[in-house]
Design an enzyme around this catalytic site. Structure first.
Site, PDB file in Angstrom:
ATOM      1  N   PHE A  96       0.824  -1.219   0.000  1.00  0.00           N
ATOM      2  CA  PHE A  96       0.000   0.000   0.000  1.00  0.00           C
ATOM      3  C   PHE A  96       0.856   1.265   0.000  1.00  0.00           C
ATOM      4  O   PHE A  96       0.623   2.188   0.764  1.00  0.00           O
ATOM      5  CB  PHE A  96      -0.969   0.006   1.186  1.00  0.00           C
ATOM      6  CG  PHE A  96      -1.901  -1.176   1.222  1.00  0.00           C
ATOM      7  CD1 PHE A  96      -3.013  -1.219   0.397  1.00  0.00           C
ATOM      8  CD2 PHE A  96      -1.673  -2.253   2.065  1.00  0.00           C
ATOM      9  CE1 PHE A  96      -3.876  -2.314   0.408  1.00  0.00           C
ATOM     10  CE2 PHE A  96      -2.526  -3.350   2.089  1.00  0.00           C
ATOM     11  CZ  PHE A  96      -3.635  -3.386   1.260  1.00  0.00           C
ATOM     12  N   HIS A  97       1.861   1.294  -0.884  1.00  0.00           N
ATOM     13  CA  HIS A  97       2.776   2.436  -0.966  1.00  0.00           C
ATOM     14  C   HIS A  97       2.861   3.014  -2.382  1.00  0.00           C
ATOM     15  O   HIS A  97       3.956   3.222  -2.908  1.00  0.00           O
ATOM     16  CB  HIS A  97       4.183   2.032  -0.503  1.00  0.00           C
ATOM     17  CG  HIS A  97       4.264   1.600   0.912  1.00  0.00           C
ATOM     18  ND1 HIS A  97       5.305   0.819   1.400  1.00  0.00           N
ATOM     19  CD2 HIS A  97       3.436   1.815   1.967  1.00  0.00           C
ATOM     20  CE1 HIS A  97       5.102   0.581   2.690  1.00  0.00           C
ATOM     21  NE2 HIS A  97       3.982   1.170   3.050  1.00  0.00           N
ATOM     22  N   PRO A  98       1.733   3.328  -3.035  1.00  0.00           N
ATOM     23  CA  PRO A  98       1.825   3.876  -4.389  1.00  0.00           C
ATOM     24  C   PRO A  98       2.384   5.297  -4.382  1.00  0.00           C
ATOM     25  O   PRO A  98       2.116   6.084  -3.476  1.00  0.00           O
ATOM     26  CB  PRO A  98       0.375   3.858  -4.880  1.00  0.00           C
ATOM     27  CG  PRO A  98      -0.449   3.978  -3.645  1.00  0.00           C
ATOM     28  CD  PRO A  98       0.327   3.233  -2.581  1.00  0.00           C
TER      29      PRO A  98
END
Length: 554
Positions: free
Chosen positions: A472-474
């Site tokens: 969850f690190h875009p």
């Protein structure tokens, strides 16, 4: 309605800007947030140990899905992003990790970005932070974000895992955000002294909510930025269930802080981006900027899960009959299992000498369960989250409709380079070596996942294809720089336009080595000074570790 600034997105960066800009009493700010309030009595977002819950619904989560990922057996993969005051800081894992100093020094090598070096940025990390064990050259003591450092006497599996990493030949570090990131040690978390999640809504907006010069609109879904020629002059949005647009004028600037998925979407809907894409939806082209929505990056990770022979894991906390006591301890005392995100130990290593700084991250967890709370192992267990940090794979975010309610086409192109496969094979094999160290002998049972039968390159690759998940690190979709694919300059101003900046994780040129929230907050602090016309904070003189030619392990 007229305001000096309109901020789109009340997330990790937007709330920083709203708070800092309204410190000037003569400056008026409108803050638009598509989600709702951060309800303080909702344990799902406020209890650190409940971090899986917000990902399971859509009240606080946009719950995006990718297009079928071509190198991941065509899986549609999760892409959760925060929705509500606090943005993704309202639903993230609360790991306070800044990345490696070399990440920022690498950004600063590009002409025009020299002022983004680590020593230029460190004062802004410190400005944002209040660390519970006190300030030093690397940490702040009076900032809006509460940071808690794990204390001795927590779950014995944490210390055993750190010791195992050291026994495998890797360094021990007392502070993953201090002099040396490389190694294994305790992992800070964004949790208040009262055991509550320290989102930017709590840390920043709570200071600013009462100011007469700040107007906050929740359930306000931005449709597009209004341009007069090449100048941004306002914003149009839909409020609540209304189909009639609301409008406001920005006398100075529109500040786009909607994150790596929504910021490029909003620019595209506003006529800024690749003209070929915009024409598909009959969107008038305001400015041809081909980099909008490109350069999408993320961290991918896997879990290696083990049976725990001693009854010290968090497995009992998953049983419903134990949860009322845990909840009461947290609610009334701010203590106990509920007051921690349970990611209290981790580390960063170089898998091979060719990497100048760590390329693999570890999070240790004293229970065997998926990040979103699913597929819990029905016994005492523990797991290690491991993933590569700076994949060369690049994806994109592109409109699928002019409708602001419609999700975009998201494609990360995970695992599209040979380097990705090499790093993940190395990561699994190194992790097994760490897990087989003497420090874990009394705890380590059988390997649950992937399972000892999974050994060859082909078997490991298939496990990754089927089981690796997003961290969850875009980021990176409105990248900062001056090449033909850059979207913003070193001050966040969109190239070729006036009166509009992007300030969020989308401007990162390259993803950092670690979780993104702390650095996104830092970006907000640093940009706030630029927007206000203030001198940057003086550069730090703190020393920091550079591996140079040091071996990857003893």
């Amino acid at each position: 309605m007229q305001f000096d600034y309109i901020i789109i997105g009340a997330g990790s960066a937007g709330n920083v800007l709203a708070t800092r800009l309204t410190e000037d009493p003569n400056t008026t700010v409108l803050l638009l947030e598509a989600g709702g309030p951060d309800y303080r009595f909702d344990f799902r977002t406020q209890m650190p140990a409940a971090l899986a819950y917000p990902l399971q619904g859509k009240r606080y989560n946009w719950a995006y899905e990718t297009e079928p990922e071509p190198y991941m057996n065509h899986r549609r993969m999760e892409c959760g992003r925060g929705k509500g005051l606090g943005g993704s800081s309202l639903i993230n894992g609360m790991c306070y990790i800044r990345g490696n100093a070399m990440d920022l020094d690498n950004w600063a090598k590009e002409p025009g970005l020299e002022h983004w070096s680590y020593l230029d940025c460190l004062p802004y990390y410190r400005k944002a932070e209040t660390r519970d064990i006190g300030p030093n050259d690397y940490h702040g003591g009076d900032g809006p974000v509460s940071v808690t450092t794990p204390k001795p006497g927590n779950n014995p599996l944490f210390e055993a895992m750190v010791t195992a990493g050291v026994q495998a030949g890797y360094p021990r570090t007392d502070d993953l955000n201090g002099y040396q990131q490389e190694g294994f040690g305790p992992m800070d978390r964004t949790v208040t002294p009262q055991g509550r999640r320290a989102s930017t809504a709590r840390g920043y907006l709570d200071q600013a909510r009462g100011r007469p010069n700040l107007t906050i609109r929740t359930h306000a879904l931005t449709d597009h930025i209004i341009f007069a020629g090449k100048r941004a002059v306002g914003v149009e949005w839909l409020e609540g269930e209304s189909t009639i647009p609301s409008k406001a004028t920005a006398n100075k600037e529109v500040l786009l802080c909607a994150g790596a998925i929504a910021s490029p979407q909003i620019l595209q809907r506003s006529g800024v981006g690749n003209p070929e894409l915009l024409r598909q939806f009959d969107i008038p082209v305001v400015h041809d900027l081909p980099g909008v929505g490109e350069n999408l990056q993320d961290h991918l990770e896997m879990y290696l899960q083990y049976e725990c022979k001693e009854p010290v894991s968090l497995y009992p906390a998953l049983q419903w009959w134990n949860q009322p006591k845990i909840g009461a301890e947290w609610l009334f005392g701010g203590t106990g299992i509920g007051a921690s995100n349970q990611f209290e130990a981790g580390g960063f290593i170089r898998s091979r000498a060719e990497f100048a700084w760590p390329n693999i991250q570890y999070h240790f967890l004293p229970v065997a369960i998926n990040y979103n709370g699913s597929n819990a192992v029905k016994e005492h267990g523990f797991q290690c989250h491991v993933g590569s940090m700076r994949s060369p794979s690049r994806g994109h975010v592109r409109l699928k409709s002019r409708d602001p309610h419609a999700h975009p086409a998201i494609l990360f192109n995970y695992m599209s380079h040979e380097q990705d496969w090499q790093e993940f094979r190395d990561a699994i094999r190194i992790t097994r070596e760490i897990m087989n160290q003497p420090a874990l002998d009394k705890y380590r049972g059988r390997e649950i996942s992937p399972g000892t039968e999974c050994q060859s390159d082909a078997e490991l690759d298939e496990f990754v294809r089927n089981h690796a998940e997003t961290a969850f690190h875009p980021c990176g979709t409105c990248k900062m720089g001056y090449d033909e694919m850059a979207v913003v300059d070193g001050e966040g101003r969109v190239h070729g336009l006036e009166g509009v900046r992007v300030v969020d994780a989308s401007i990162m040129p390259q993803i950092i080595t670690g979780n993104l929230n702390a650095t996104t907050i830092m970006i907000g602090e640093k940009m706030a000074d630029a927007i206000r016309g203030r001198q940057p904070l003086p550069r730090s003189t703190a020393a920091y570790y550079v591996a140079g030619g040091a071996p990857v392990r003893r």
